[in-house]
Design a protein around this motif. Structure first.
Motif, PDB file in Angstrom:
ATOM      1  N   MET A   1      41.525  34.715  53.890  1.00  0.00           N
ATOM      2  CA  MET A   1      40.513  35.173  54.836  1.00  0.00           C
ATOM      3  C   MET A   1      39.414  35.910  54.086  1.00  0.00           C
ATOM      4  N   GLU A   2      38.161  35.488  54.299  1.00  0.00           N
ATOM      5  CA  GLU A   2      37.015  36.134  53.671  1.00  0.00           C
ATOM      6  C   GLU A   2      35.862  36.189  54.667  1.00  0.00           C
ATOM      7  N   LYS A   3      34.932  37.124  54.417  1.00  0.00           N
ATOM      8  CA  LYS A   3      33.711  37.124  55.211  1.00  0.00           C
ATOM      9  C   LYS A   3      32.908  35.866  54.900  1.00  0.00           C
ATOM     10  N   ILE A   4      32.251  35.330  55.918  1.00  0.00           N
ATOM     11  CA  ILE A   4      31.372  34.196  55.682  1.00  0.00           C
ATOM     12  C   ILE A   4      30.140  34.674  54.919  1.00  0.00           C
ATOM     13  N   LEU A   5      29.305  33.734  54.492  1.00  0.00           N
ATOM     14  CA  LEU A   5      28.152  34.082  53.671  1.00  0.00           C
ATOM     15  C   LEU A   5      27.093  34.852  54.456  1.00  0.00           C
ATOM     16  N   GLU A   6      26.710  34.334  55.636  1.00  0.00           N
ATOM     17  CA  GLU A   6      25.568  34.904  56.363  1.00  0.00           C
ATOM     18  C   GLU A   6      25.709  34.650  57.857  1.00  0.00           C
ATOM     19  N   TRP A  35      35.652  25.230  55.056  1.00  0.00           N
ATOM     20  CA  TRP A  35      36.099  26.498  55.635  1.00  0.00           C
ATOM     21  C   TRP A  35      36.692  26.241  57.021  1.00  0.00           C
ATOM     22  N   SER A  36      37.715  27.029  57.387  1.00  0.00           N
ATOM     23  CA  SER A  36      38.410  26.790  58.652  1.00  0.00           C
ATOM     24  C   SER A  36      38.807  28.113  59.303  1.00  0.00           C
ATOM     25  N   ASN A  37      39.282  27.986  60.541  1.00  0.00           N
ATOM     26  CA  ASN A  37      39.805  29.122  61.308  1.00  0.00           C
ATOM     27  C   ASN A  37      38.807  30.282  61.389  1.00  0.00           C
ATOM     28  N   PRO A  38      37.574  30.032  61.836  1.00  0.00           N
ATOM     29  CA  PRO A  38      36.610  31.134  61.969  1.00  0.00           C
ATOM     30  C   PRO A  38      37.034  32.079  63.089  1.00  0.00           C
ATOM     31  N   ARG A  39      36.797  33.378  62.892  1.00  0.00           N
ATOM     32  CA  ARG A  39      37.176  34.372  63.887  1.00  0.00           C
ATOM     33  C   ARG A  39      36.407  35.660  63.651  1.00  0.00           C
ATOM     34  N   LEU A  40      36.410  36.513  64.661  1.00  0.00           N
ATOM     35  CA  LEU A  40      35.780  37.821  64.570  1.00  0.00           C
ATOM     36  C   LEU A  40      36.868  38.876  64.448  1.00  0.00           C
ATOM     37  N   LYS A  41      36.786  39.675  63.402  1.00  0.00           N
ATOM     38  CA  LYS A  41      37.773  40.725  63.151  1.00  0.00           C
ATOM     39  C   LYS A  41      37.148  42.068  63.522  1.00  0.00           C
ATOM     40  N   PRO A  42      37.643  42.728  64.576  1.00  0.00           N
ATOM     41  CA  PRO A  42      37.006  43.976  65.024  1.00  0.00           C
ATOM     42  C   PRO A  42      37.217  45.111  64.038  1.00  0.00           C
ATOM     43  N   HIS A  43      36.188  45.946  63.891  1.00  0.00           N
ATOM     44  CA  HIS A  43      36.328  47.166  63.112  1.00  0.00           C
ATOM     45  C   HIS A  43      37.196  48.154  63.889  1.00  0.00           C
ATOM     46  N   ILE A  44      37.901  49.008  63.161  1.00  0.00           N
ATOM     47  CA  ILE A  44      38.713  50.044  63.794  1.00  0.00           C
ATOM     48  C   ILE A  44      37.839  51.276  64.000  1.00  0.00           C
ATOM     49  N   HIS A  45      37.611  51.631  65.253  1.00  0.00           N
ATOM     50  CA  HIS A  45      36.794  52.796  65.591  1.00  0.00           C
ATOM     51  C   HIS A  45      37.716  53.890  66.126  1.00  0.00           C
ATOM     52  N   ILE A  46      37.930  54.941  65.332  1.00  0.00           N
ATOM     53  CA  ILE A  46      38.742  56.059  65.802  1.00  0.00           C
ATOM     54  C   ILE A  46      38.023  56.791  66.923  1.00  0.00           C
ATOM     55  N   GLN A  47      36.704  56.888  66.807  1.00  0.00           N
ATOM     56  CA  GLN A  47      35.871  57.453  67.858  1.00  0.00           C
ATOM     57  C   GLN A  47      34.856  56.409  68.282  1.00  0.00           C
ATOM     58  N   ALA A  48      34.465  56.448  69.544  1.00  0.00           N
ATOM     59  CA  ALA A  48      33.478  55.487  70.035  1.00  0.00           C
ATOM     60  C   ALA A  48      32.173  55.649  69.266  1.00  0.00           C
ATOM     61  N   PRO A  49      31.534  54.557  68.827  1.00  0.00           N
ATOM     62  CA  PRO A  49      30.248  54.673  68.137  1.00  0.00           C
ATOM     63  C   PRO A  49      29.229  55.385  69.018  1.00  0.00           C
ATOM     64  N   ASP A  57      33.697  41.834  61.821  1.00  0.00           N
ATOM     65  CA  ASP A  57      33.482  41.007  60.637  1.00  0.00           C
ATOM     66  C   ASP A  57      33.672  39.544  61.025  1.00  0.00           C
ATOM     67  N   PHE A  58      32.730  38.693  60.627  1.00  0.00           N
ATOM     68  CA  PHE A  58      32.853  37.246  60.827  1.00  0.00           C
ATOM     69  C   PHE A  58      33.593  36.701  59.610  1.00  0.00           C
ATOM     70  N   VAL A  59      34.850  36.308  59.801  1.00  0.00           N
ATOM     71  CA  VAL A  59      35.685  35.854  58.696  1.00  0.00           C
ATOM     72  C   VAL A  59      36.171  34.436  58.961  1.00  0.00           C
ATOM     73  N   ALA A  60      36.620  33.788  57.896  1.00  0.00           N
ATOM     74  CA  ALA A  60      37.198  32.450  57.984  1.00  0.00           C
ATOM     75  C   ALA A  60      38.051  32.232  56.741  1.00  0.00           C
ATOM     76  N   ASP A  61      38.803  31.138  56.747  1.00  0.00           N
ATOM     77  CA  ASP A  61      39.656  30.803  55.608  1.00  0.00           C
ATOM     78  C   ASP A  61      38.912  29.841  54.684  1.00  0.00           C
ATOM     79  N   PRO A  62      38.708  30.209  53.414  1.00  0.00           N
ATOM     80  CA  PRO A  62      38.016  29.307  52.484  1.00  0.00           C
ATOM     81  C   PRO A  62      38.890  28.111  52.138  1.00  0.00           C
TER      82      PRO A  62
END
Length: 245
Positions: A1-6, A35-49, A57-62
């Motif tokens: 799993m890696e971030k996509i380019l852009e 590249w396969s299995n694209p997905r959005l990985k949520p950031h962990i927010h301890i407090q609401a922004p 993060d927009f990630v996928a499997d290279p």
């Protein structure tokens, strides 16, 4: 799993459901085919922004093997269930940029501090911290590296990017740097506690906080007792939203 380019496009919509769900449609680019299995990985927010914008993060499997060396499109649709109250938008991050989409009627996010200046006159310590910031909302948002300028008894030091550790905790954002590596004579780190600061539509706000000098023992002698000692520094801070040129 890696971030996509852009990230090239982000759309955000509220689905007609109860409770409401948010649909996030995101387009982007990857450096090769396969590249396969694209997905959005949520950031962990301890407090609401404070600005109501949540990060993903927009990630996928290279590709596991050889792939065509050509920039290729990639897309993902994510249904965000149980989204917290106060959401105004999302910010999708890729390796080279990020893009923000706001909910209809949310308006522009509130001003957020992008420079913190902290001083302790009694001990002659002055710190200027630029958090990881973004250019104004628009067609492209290029992330700038964080920077911390430290002026104190140890000298005048400048830290950038990976030299700065940042962690969200119950105390707020803890920002730490290594002033002196832990060698035979012992090391010295500095940790800065930054509380969330609401500018309230103003250009700056004053606040009080703490810094901690953390001393570690040298490697040659290892007597019984605590391996770290702490020197607390009381700081006066100014959080500012300065123009991004």
């Amino acid at each position: 799993m890696e971030k996509i380019l852009e990230v090239t496009e982000v759309k955000l919509a509220v689905l007609e459901s109860f409770p409401p769900k948010l649909r996030i449609d995101t387009l982007g680019k990857v450096p090769t085919g396969g590249w396969s299995n694209p997905r959005l990985k949520p950031h962990i927010h301890i407090q609401a922004p404070p600005d109501g914008i949540y990060g993903f993060d927009f990630v996928a499997d290279p590709p596991a093997g050889p792939a065509v060396e050509i920039i290729s499109p990639i897309e993902v649709t994510d249904i965000w269930e149980n989204s917290p109250g106060g959401v105004k938008g999302v910010r999708i991050h890729a390796a080279q940029n990020s893009k923000t989409a706001l909910l209809a009627g949310a308006g522009q996010p509130e001003r957020q501090p992008n420079r913190f200046t902290l001083t302790d006159s009694s001990k002659g310590t002055r710190i200027v911290f630029f958090p990881r910031t973004l250019t104004p909302l628009g067609t492209s948002e290029s992330a700038a590296e964080a920077q911390l300028e430290y002026h104190g008894l140890e000298g005048q030091l400048v830290f950038r990017g990976d030299e700065i550790a940042q962690e969200q905790t119950a105390l707020g954002l803890v920002v730490s740097v290594v002033l002196k590596p832990n060698a035979d004579a012992g090391g010295l780190d500095f940790a800065l506690i930054l509380p969330p600061v609401n500018l309230g539509g103003e250009a700056h706000q004053d606040f009080d906080t703490l810094g901690i000098r953390i001393r570690s023992r040298g490697r040659l002698i290892n007597p019984a007792g605590a391996e770290l000692t702490y020197d607390v520094v009381h700081l006066k801070g100014v959080a500012e939203d300065i123009p991004v040129l």
